[in-house]
Structures are given as structure tokens and as C-alpha cells.
Design an enzyme around this catalytic site. Structure first.
Site, PDB file in Angstrom:
ATOM      1  N   HIS A  90       9.004 108.052 -26.576  1.00 55.32           N
ATOM      2  CA  HIS A  90       8.617 106.645 -26.632  1.00 55.32           C
ATOM      3  C   HIS A  90       7.180 106.459 -26.153  1.00 55.32           C
ATOM      4  O   HIS A  90       6.397 105.721 -26.756  1.00 55.32           O
ATOM      5  CB  HIS A  90       9.554 105.799 -25.754  1.00 55.32           C
TER       6      HIS A  90
ATOM      7  N   GLU B 199       8.695 108.407 -32.180  1.00 52.89           N
ATOM      8  CA  GLU B 199       9.995 107.967 -31.687  1.00 52.89           C
ATOM      9  C   GLU B 199      10.910 107.557 -32.825  1.00 52.89           C
ATOM     10  O   GLU B 199      12.129 107.684 -32.732  1.00 52.89           O
ATOM     11  CB  GLU B 199       9.775 106.821 -30.681  1.00 52.89           C
TER      12      GLU B 199
END
Length: 338
Positions: free
Chosen positions: A307, A10
Site C-alpha cells: 500500500h 497494491e
């Protein structure tokens, strides 16, 4: 000592928050180089500093490199100490993301805690207060802890100034499976405005209504807040289902039409409802850490985000516990531990 490249996966604040939480839970120190190396403005921002300061405070930790703009830091955890804590971000940085950093360690502490956090409660690139209160915490309570959060004051970008209070009564985590969200019960769309023209709320609601055309007219409502809280605008779309309530949001930004923001959020909600999955795109990465600490568990979700994959990779490095993600015949994704 675990060494992490902050530009991988991420490539942003998620790496910092998850690493700090995992360090408190495992006692394993870590160092991060190239902090937020995947972002246009790398290095620590004010909200990241506050999140790590919170982790250091509750975890009796030593942390070097903890300044705004820092590209490297080292975190050495001590023992988690429950109690009453007050953290002020000083900007519109997300209060919810500070909560994310310390919540699970305090859920597993040996006494209750109360957190007061000041900063942004409704700002871009972070979940709003309603996501905490209606989506995340009710699911975590099924695992054992008692959790209660209240909103004392809204905080919008760029002013901030919001304030939330979180009470945590810890308990051992019980593994759960969240496979079905159950029957859709009710939908609600609220357009919050503070210190800006009220017609912005009307425009957002009209745009959202075009996408969520099967929701009744009384599900769409403007909310006028005190001008002293603004300028600020948030669109909150809530779907209450039998086993979970999901919240999608959008936040007013200069230069972006209100209709576009509302349409995007409404399409996101429509996509979630059409998926049949339990967890939406924001809940999924929030569930990985508590499920990992429970030792097992599974939930259905929409397509895993970067994420979530970053969080799963960090969990594996700190704990050795591996999540797998796979798509089922109905197009849902299954996240399972083991």
C-alpha cells in the site's frame, strides 16, 4: 491526463483513493483502466463509489464510470469547496477509507468543513474508528490543522449502519519529522461484542494475553455493546507511547476462530513494539500524502507495505515528489521525502 493501470502495485482501492485525493490537490485529471484488477472481484465496490462520490462532491469534479462493478473511470477535478457534507455508503464499507480520500484536500481548503459519513466503522480490511481518533488525526494535527472525529454509532460487517462525524479546521501544512515514538506508557486490549455470545470476547482476550504477557491484567477488558448494533465483534489493541498511539485490530469472521484472530493482532502489536519504529503498518501509508503536501518530512516505520509503495508511486506521478525507503542499523525503516 494521467493514465493509471488499476492492477499495478497494491492493485485495489488504495489506487482509487490516492489518485482522487491527488487530483483534488494538484488539479490533474486521471483515468484508470482495470480498476481493482489485483483483486479476486475486480471493479468498483459500493465503498469505492462512495469515496469517489465524496471526492467529486468536495472537489467540484466530473467523474464518469462511477457505478458498482465499473472497471474504468475518468476523474476531472474542479475546485475544492469546504462545507458540510453527508455521505452514506449504504453497506458496511469503511467510513475511514472515505475519510482518507478527502481529508488532506479539506485540510488545505480555505474554510472549515464537517463530514458525516455512514457505513462501517469496525470491519475487516480497513482501519477502525479508533485508528482515526487516536492514531492518525493526532499526528496530522501536529502539522497545523485542527481535527476532531466522533463516533455516533458502531457499524459492523455485514450490517453497517455506523456513523461518524469529522470536523476539519484547515491550515497550511508544517513539515514534521517523526523519528522516535518515545516511552511506552500504557497498553489496552478491548474485545467488542454486539449481538453475539459474550464468551467470544473472553476467548479473544485470553489469546491476546498469552502474546502480550507483560501487559497487566487490567489492560484486558470485554465491551458489551447493544445487540441491535450486531451481530459484530472487534478486537482493539492500543499502545500509548510518548509521541504516538498505535492501534491494531481484528474483526470477527464466520469460520475463523476468535483465538486465531486475536493471536494475529496481538503478534502484530508485539512486532510493532519490538521494531522501535514510530509508524506501524497502517499509519505509514496514511502519512505519505500529508508529508508530500508539506514539501518535506520523514518518519521511521516498520517494513513498507505494498500500500505504501503504491501510494508513493502515485504521489511521484502527480507531484514529482519522491519518497525513499531505507533500513537503518536498528532494523527500522526510514521514509523520507526528497
Amino acid at each position: 491526463m494521467i493514465t493509471i493501470d488499476g492492477s499495478e502495485g497494491e492493485g485495489g482501492g488504495q489506487v482509487l483513493r490516492y489518485a482522487a485525493a491527488l487530483a483534488l490537490l494538484t488539479g490533474e485529471p486521471f483515468t484508470i483502466a482495470n480498476v481493482r484488477g489485483g483483486r479476486a472481484k475486480p471493479g468498483l465496490m459500493r465503498q469505492h463509489v462512495t469515496a469517489l462520490e465524496a471526492a467529486a462532491a468536495v472537489g467540484s469534479a466530473e467523474c464518469s464510470g462511477l457505478t458498482v462493478g465499473s472497471r474504468e473511470l475518468t476523474f476531472r477535478p474542479g475546485s475544492v469547496v469546504p462545507g458540510e457534507y453527508h455521505f452514506a455508503i449504504g453497506t458496511a464499507g469503511s467510513t475511514a477509507l472515505v475519510v482518507q480520500t478527502v481529508l488532506v484536500p479539506l485540510m488545505l481548503a480555505d474554510a472549515p468543513s464537517r463530514l458525516v459519513i455512514e457505513g462501517g466503522t469496525h470491519a475487516a480490511s480497513a482501519p477502525p474508528f479508533e485508528f482515526l481518533s487516536q492514531t492518525l488525526l493526532p499526528v496530522l494535527e501536529r502539522m497545523g490543522p485542527r481535527l476532531s472525529v466522533t463516533l455516533d454509532r458502531h457499524g459492523f460487517y455485514p450490517r453497517g449502519g455506523g456513523r461518524i462525524m469529522l470536523d476539519i479546521t484547515p491550515a497550511p501544512l508544517t513539515a514534521i519529522a517523526c523519528m522516535e515514538r518515545g516511552t511506552f506508557k500504557a497498553g489496552k486490549v478491548e474485545a467488542l461484542v454486539a449481538g453475539i455470545p459474550f464468551d467470544i470476547a473472553d476467548r479473544e482476550l485470553k489469546a491476546a494475553r498469552k502474546v502480550l504477557a507483560d501487559w497487566p491484567d487490567d489492560a484486558f477488558a470485554p465491551v458489551q455493546l447493544s445487540a441491535e448494533l450486531g451481530p459484530g465483534n472487534a478486537l482493539l489493541i492500543t499502545a500509548e507511547c510518548e509521541h504516538v498511539t498505535e492501534v491494531m485490530s481484528a474483526f470477527g469472521q464466520i469460520g475463523i476462530p476468535a483465538e486465531r484472530l486475536a493471536k494475529t493482532a496481538a503478534k502484530r502489536m508485539a512486532g510493532y513494539l519490538g521494531s522501535g519504529a514510530f509508524a506501524g503498518p497502517y499509519l505509514q501509508d496514511q502519512l505519505l500524502l500529508p508529508f508530500a503536501m508539506a514539501g518535506q518530512g520523514a518518519f521511521t516505520t516498520v517494513k513498507p507495505s505494498e500500500h505504501s509503495r503504491t501510494a508513493a508511486a502515485l504521489i511521484a506521478r502527480f507531484t514529482g515528489r519522491q519518497f525513499s525507503f531505507g533500513e537503518d542499523a536498528e532494523g527500522r525503516w526510514l521514509a523520507s521525502l526528497g
